[in-house]
Structure formats: structure tokens, C-alpha cells
Design an enzyme around this catalytic site. Structure first.
Site, PDB file in Angstrom:
ATOM      1  N   TYR A 287       0.893  -1.130   0.085  1.00 28.18           N
ATOM      2  CA  TYR A 287      -0.201  -0.076  -0.017  1.00 28.18           C
ATOM      3  C   TYR A 287       0.876   1.204  -0.042  1.00 28.18           C
ATOM      4  O   TYR A 287       0.553   2.064   0.285  1.00 28.18           O
ATOM      5  CB  TYR A 287      -0.718  -0.120   1.483  1.00 28.18           C
ATOM      6  CG  TYR A 287      -2.455  -0.802   0.743  1.00 28.18           C
ATOM      7  CD1 TYR A 287      -2.246  -2.315   0.577  1.00 28.18           C
ATOM      8  CD2 TYR A 287      -3.161  -0.445   1.712  1.00 28.18           C
ATOM      9  CE1 TYR A 287      -3.168  -2.777   0.897  1.00 28.18           C
ATOM     10  CE2 TYR A 287      -4.372  -0.598   1.306  1.00 28.18           C
ATOM     11  CZ  TYR A 287      -4.343  -2.163   0.952  1.00 28.18           C
ATOM     12  OH  TYR A 287      -5.275  -2.743   1.197  1.00 28.18           O
TER      13      TYR A 287
ATOM     14  N   LYS B  45       5.427 -14.215   1.637  1.00 31.45           N
ATOM     15  CA  LYS B  45       5.517 -15.473  -0.330  1.00 31.45           C
ATOM     16  C   LYS B  45       6.827 -15.524  -0.806  1.00 31.45           C
ATOM     17  O   LYS B  45       7.535 -15.023  -1.587  1.00 31.45           O
ATOM     18  CB  LYS B  45       4.287 -14.803  -0.903  1.00 31.45           C
ATOM     19  CG  LYS B  45       3.691 -15.859  -2.004  1.00 31.45           C
ATOM     20  CD  LYS B  45       3.059 -16.887  -1.227  1.00 31.45           C
ATOM     21  CE  LYS B  45       3.085 -18.023  -2.831  1.00 31.45           C
ATOM     22  NZ  LYS B  45       2.377 -19.442  -2.784  1.00 31.45           N
TER      23      LYS B  45
ATOM     24  N   ASP C  90      -0.683 -18.368   0.952  1.00 31.25           N
ATOM     25  CA  ASP C  90      -1.356 -19.011   0.327  1.00 31.25           C
ATOM     26  C   ASP C  90      -1.910 -20.629   1.794  1.00 31.25           C
ATOM     27  O   ASP C  90      -3.028 -20.595   1.983  1.00 31.25           O
ATOM     28  CB  ASP C  90      -1.698 -20.231  -0.358  1.00 31.25           C
ATOM     29  CG  ASP C  90       0.121 -20.422  -0.688  1.00 31.25           C
ATOM     30  OD1 ASP C  90       0.422 -19.903   0.111  1.00 31.25           O
ATOM     31  OD2 ASP C  90       0.715 -21.172  -1.775  1.00 31.25           O
TER      32      ASP C  90
ATOM     33  N   ASP D 154      -4.799  -7.403   5.097  1.00 36.85           N
ATOM     34  CA  ASP D 154      -5.614  -7.377   4.346  1.00 36.85           C
ATOM     35  C   ASP D 154      -6.967  -8.371   3.864  1.00 36.85           C
ATOM     36  O   ASP D 154      -8.092  -8.802   4.238  1.00 36.85           O
ATOM     37  CB  ASP D 154      -5.844  -6.092   3.188  1.00 36.85           C
ATOM     38  CG  ASP D 154      -7.656  -6.373   2.592  1.00 36.85           C
ATOM     39  OD1 ASP D 154      -7.753  -5.733   3.124  1.00 36.85           O
ATOM     40  OD2 ASP D 154      -7.501  -6.026   1.074  1.00 36.85           O
TER      41      ASP D 154
ATOM     42  N   ASP E 215      -9.566 -10.367   5.616  1.00 33.46           N
ATOM     43  CA  ASP E 215     -11.778 -11.027   4.994  1.00 33.46           C
ATOM     44  C   ASP E 215     -11.929 -12.623   5.700  1.00 33.46           C
ATOM     45  O   ASP E 215     -12.766 -13.122   5.718  1.00 33.46           O
ATOM     46  CB  ASP E 215     -11.415 -10.455   4.201  1.00 33.46           C
ATOM     47  CG  ASP E 215     -12.499  -8.567   3.883  1.00 33.46           C
ATOM     48  OD1 ASP E 215     -12.011  -8.025   4.489  1.00 33.46           O
ATOM     49  OD2 ASP E 215     -13.358  -8.540   3.117  1.00 33.46           O
TER      50      ASP E 215
END
Ligand code: IPM
Ligand code: MN
Length: 347
Positions: free
Chosen positions: A135, A185, A218, A242, A246
Site C-alpha cells: 500500500y 510469500k 496461501d 487485508d 476478510d
């Protein structure tokens, strides 16, 4: 001590009713405990943008700096103003300018709430880096609209930024069950995420009492669903955090329950408290938005302000209401009914 000065920014859509609800609840809890709150409402929103050309006034950040905390509903109404404009005009500059680098998001089932999973006993604290990473806003576009168009958006990871969020996570893990999951990752992203892993290892040496696990994003996404009870504190970059939060919201029964705190741990500027959910324009006028996520966020605000007893009063009232079956299913009770039920449970 004088009154706590709170800036209230309901924003767009369901942001307004849920902020009003949370303000009523915390006002009641604080009044009972003799704690004074002094709220100031700001109508900064997409409607304000349509009228003035700005989401907040030019000196908006300086105005907010004078407050002890900010309670925000939701920002965005893409039919009126593109999200990329509204979010970069209000929510994201507050997080960055006030160095609210730790975005804390708790994921657990409230009593009476049935989530989509078989596992019910998970209690995850996601800690999302909130000021840099994906971001950072570094990038640009050239040859726009042509077949030669190029768009570049660079993630920026600084030692300062990565170290402070991980350290914050280690400290939280110490206060909880002593487990920290560091999310990267690094099998694919060989610079930034390998760097993140190295900083994790360096800090781990300082916290021998914390059990550290490294996960690829993942794999941990699958773990949120298959074995969430194995997770305690989860630390992730801005975008990974983020997305994972969710997912965390989903397993705790939905976005109506997902609270969040944008914390400036150094207290050099106000922190901001807001639900994880957005403005939900489609249900904005239906009076069915669940205010619990915002009320829980407001309890986190009281905690941050040192008002532990009032924060506990609010959490206990939320839990008593959900245990009685109020607000546990989407759309089942009106925003007003849930708010009243929680207020009635404040003791
Ligand atoms: C959140 C939201 C924001 C984010 C959006 C609205 C910019 O999704 O707080 O999780 O991505 O941070
Ligand atoms: Mn989000």
C-alpha cells in the site's frame, strides 16, 4: 483526568448508523463508570467530496491530530466517487500520517454466533502492517490508453517498518498464548519477503519464549479454514493482512463481527478504530447493518485510552446480547434493535 476527545467520522453508507450505534453504546458504558467522552462529528465522506472536491478539508489531518482517538464508520461509495479517490483522500492518509502502523483485528466467535466452520474454539489476533508494503503508493502509469501502456506499483518494505510490526506481534504473543505466525510469500517473492523472514528470525532470538512459525500466505489461508484453533497471533504485510482479515471475518460469522484498531503504538498521534467492513451502499438505507463490529472496535478504543473497565463493560454487553441470540444472523435484527439490546445489557 479530563474528557477523552474523540473524532467521529461516520463516512459513507452504513458507516453512519454503525458509528451512531457505537457512540451510543460507549457513551452509556462510560457514563456508568464516570468516564467523560467529548465527541466531535465530522461529515467527511463521498457526499462531501461531491460538494467540495475533497474528502476532508486541506487541514483535515491537522484537525484530527488534536484528538485522543478517532472512531470511523466506513469510507467509499463507488457510484459517486471512485474508491481509489475516496480511500486515498480520507482513510489511507489517516493511517499513514498518524503512523498507525499496527492494524489489529481479532477473530473469534462471539457467544451464540455460529460460524461456517466446524471448529468453534479459535481465537486469532491478526496484526496487519498498516503504513507501507503493497500500500506504499509508489508507482505510475505511462502511455495511458495505448497498446504500449505500462502500470507499475512497487511494494516497499523498510527495516524500520518490518521490524516494528513484527516486534509489536511478538509483544502481543507474549501477552497471549505465546505463538506467533509470520506470513510471507518468500518462496516466490525473493527480496521483500525473504527480508521479512530474516527480520522475523532476528527478532525471534530476542523472544525465546515465543514459538514462531513461518507460513506462506496461501498455506495460512487454508489453515484459517482447516485448523484455525492452531493459530494465535498472525503478523502479515498490508495486503496479505487485508485479505486474511476478510477471511478471519468470514470464519467468525461475517464482516458484521470483525473489529479493527489502527494503532500508533508510540502514541505520537491519535489511533483510529473502525470495523473491517465497508460502507455497503446496497443495504445503506435498510437499517439492517450489524453494528457489533463497530461497537467492538469502539471497545478497543476505550482499552487504548486506558479505560479498561468501560471497555470490559462494552464487551460483556455485546457478548450478553449475542448469547441471547440478538444480532447473531445477518439481517435477522435491525441495527436499532441490536444497539438497544446491547445498551440494555450494560451493567
Ligand atoms: C480494510 C479495507 C481497506 C484496506 C480499503 C477500503 C482501502 O479493505 O480496512 O480492510 O484495504 O485497507
Ligand atoms: Mn479489507
Amino acid at each position: 483526568m479530563g474528557a477523552h476527545k474523540i473524532a467521529l467520522i461516520p463516512g459513507d453508507g452504513i458507516g453512519t448508523p454503525v458509528t451512531q450505534a457505537a457512540w451510543q453504546v460507549v457513551s452509556r458504558a462510560c457514563a456508568l463508570g464516570g468516564v467523560e467522552l467529548d465527541g466531535t462529528w465530522f461529515d467527511w465522506s463521498c457526499d462531501t467530496f461531491l460538494k467540495t472536491g475533497r474528502m476532508m478539508p486541506e487541514d483535515g489531518i491537522e484537525t484530527l491530530r488534536g484528538f485522543d482517538a478517532i472512531l470511523l464508520g466506513a469510507v467509499g461509495w463507488p457510484q459517486k466517487v471512485p474508491d481509489s479517490v475516496s480511500l486515498h483522500g480520507l482513510l489511507l492518509p489517516i493511517r499513514k500520517n498518524f503512523t498507525q502502523y499496527a492494524n489489529i483485528r481479532p477473530h473469534r466467535l462471539l457467544p451464540g454466533v455460529v460460524g461456517p466452520l466446524r471448529a468453534g474454539d479459535f481465537d486469532i489476533l491478526c496484526i496487519r502492517e498498516n503504513t507501507e508494503g503493497e500500500y506504499s503508493g509508489a508507482g505510475g502509469r505511462v502511455h495511458q490508453g495505448t497498446s504500449d501502456e505500462v502500470a507499475v506499483e512497487t511494494s516497499i518494505f523498510t527495516r524500520k517498518g518490518v521490524e516494528r510490526i513484527l516486534r509489536f506481534g511478538f509483544e502481543q504473543a507474549r501477552k497471549r498464548r505465546g505463538k506467533l505466525a509470520s506470513v510471507t510469500k518468500s518462496n516466490a517473492q525473493k527480496y521483500s519477503m525473504v527480508f521479512w523472514d530474516e527480520v522475523t528470525d532476528q527478532l525471534a532470538a530476542e523472544y525465546p519464549d515465543v514459538e514462531v512459525s513461518r507460513y506462506h500466505v496461501d498455506a495460512i489461508a487454508a489453515r484459517f479454514v482447516m485448523a484455525p484453533e492452531t493459530l494465535d497471533v498472525v503478523v502479515a504485510s498490508n495486503l496479505f493482512g487485508d485479505i486474511l482479515t476478510d477471511l478471519g471475518a468470514a470464519i467468525q460469522g461475517g464482516l458484521g463481527f470483525a473489529a479493527s484498531a489502527n494503532i500508533n503504538p508510540d502514541r505520537s498521534a491519535p489511533s483510529m478504530f473502525e470495523p473491517v467492513h465497508g460502507s455497503a451502499p446496497d443495504i445503506a438505507l435498510l437499517n439492517i447493518a450489524n453494528p457489533i463490529a463497530t461497537i467492538w472496535s469502539a471497545a478497543m478504543m476505550l482499552e487504548h485510552l486506558g479505560e479498561t473497565a468501560s471497555a470490559a463493560r462494552v464487551m460483556a454487553a455485546i457478548e450478553a446480547a449475542t448469547a441471547a441470540g440478538i444480532g447473531t444472523k445477518p439481517g435477522q435484527n435491525s441495527t436499532d434493535k441490536i444497539t438497544k439490546a446491547i445498551i440494555n445489557q450494560i451493567v
